[in-house]
Write a protein that holds these residues in place. Structure first.
Motif: not given
Ligand SMILES: [Zn+2]
Length: 294
Positions: A242, A245-251
């Protein structure tokens, strides 16, 4: 709130049911309580004795449940091994309190596990090889690494170097122990330095990564083995999915941070099922010989 609903649609606390059940049902519940466990892999209900007899691996789907430090040592070493480097206890250097004081957490973990901290060192024979084995205990505050875990592993490393015996570390950890702040982070450098000396002395080191191995443990000794091998399906990573995902803004892709994904991308040398772990380690040590020093 779909996440809040039970699969069969009912929601009733155990306490609410107990008062209304028939005497026969109550007797059956008491007799069978704690004998069954729901597998996290296949959701089947497994008889606990079957699970224990199968080294805590689900007989139906091969899901690898966590294995305690004592059981791990018993599984790998021949009878007659010796537990060493015990008796160290955290001094709670920061006098830390979050929801509960760290001292209380430590006491409860000691009572629950019968260990002083999240680690056990042993010396003994793995097949025909004399080895030093260090096994982590996940049930002790998430196998987190504070000063005691760091010092105990560093002692295992020194023991391996001075005795010229191969070192095996079984990792199971949520990472550094936040209740010891920077003291816990310093363990990464301390163990890594000891391992560099072990490497110079040409004594083999194998790390076995089990579910889960994360944070500062992955970022230090768990990835520094001459061989880094993992159990199937183990969560291995630094930060949680999580956070990434929040850092790189990718799934993130399917199976990210599991052993199989990491093996495919070259982070691991092998994935070895628990029942084959001992014979695999013996064969690996047959190759990784300790050179004789003049
Ligand atoms: Zn299962």
């Amino acid at each position: 709130m779909s996440w809040f609903k039970r699969e069969n649609g009912e929601y009733e606390s155990g306490a609410a049911t107990i008062g209304r059940e028939t005497p026969e049902a109550a007797e059956k519940r008491v007799r069978t309580e704690g004998l069954w466990i729901k597998c996290l892999g296949c959701l089947a209900v497994v008889w606990k004795a079957d699970l224990v007899a199968n080294l805590n691996v689900c007989p139906k789907c091969q899901h690898h449940f966590n294995l305690g430090a004592r059981q791990r040592i018993g599984m790998l070493l021949e009878p007659g091994y010796e537990l060493v480097d015990g008796g160290l206890r955290s001094t709670d250097p920061l006098n830390f309190t979050d929801i509960t004081p760290y001292k209380v957490r430590l006491r409860k973990a000691r009572e629950a596990t019968g260990l002083d901290d999240a680690i056990l060192n042993a010396v003994g024979k793995l097949g025909h090889h004399e080895v030093v084995l260090s096994a982590m205990e996940y049930r002790f505050i998430g196998g987190s690494m504070g000063a005691v875990v760091g010092e105990t592993i560093a002692r295992a490393v020194d023991r391996a170097r001075l005795g010229r015996k191969p070192l095996i570390v079984v990792a199971a950890s949520g990472g550094a122990r936040m209740m010891e702040g920077v003291v816990s982070l310093m363990q990464m450098a301390k163990i890594s330095t000891a391992l560099a000396q072990l490497d110079e002395a040409k004594v083999p080191y194998i790390c076995v990564l089990t579910d889960p191995t994360t944070g500062g443990v992955t970022a230090s000794f768990a990835m520094l083995g001459d061989l880094n091998i993992a159990e199937p399906g183990a969560l291995i990573g630094f930060a949680g999915p999580r956070v990434i995902e929040q850092t790189i803004r990718q799934k993130l892709p399917e199976g990210f941070q599991r052993s199989e994904f990491l093996l495919e991308r070259g982070f691991l040398d092998a994935i070895v099922p628990r029942r084959e772990m001992k014979s695999y380690l013996i064969r690996a040590l047959d190759f990784l010989k300790v050179p004789v020093v003049a």
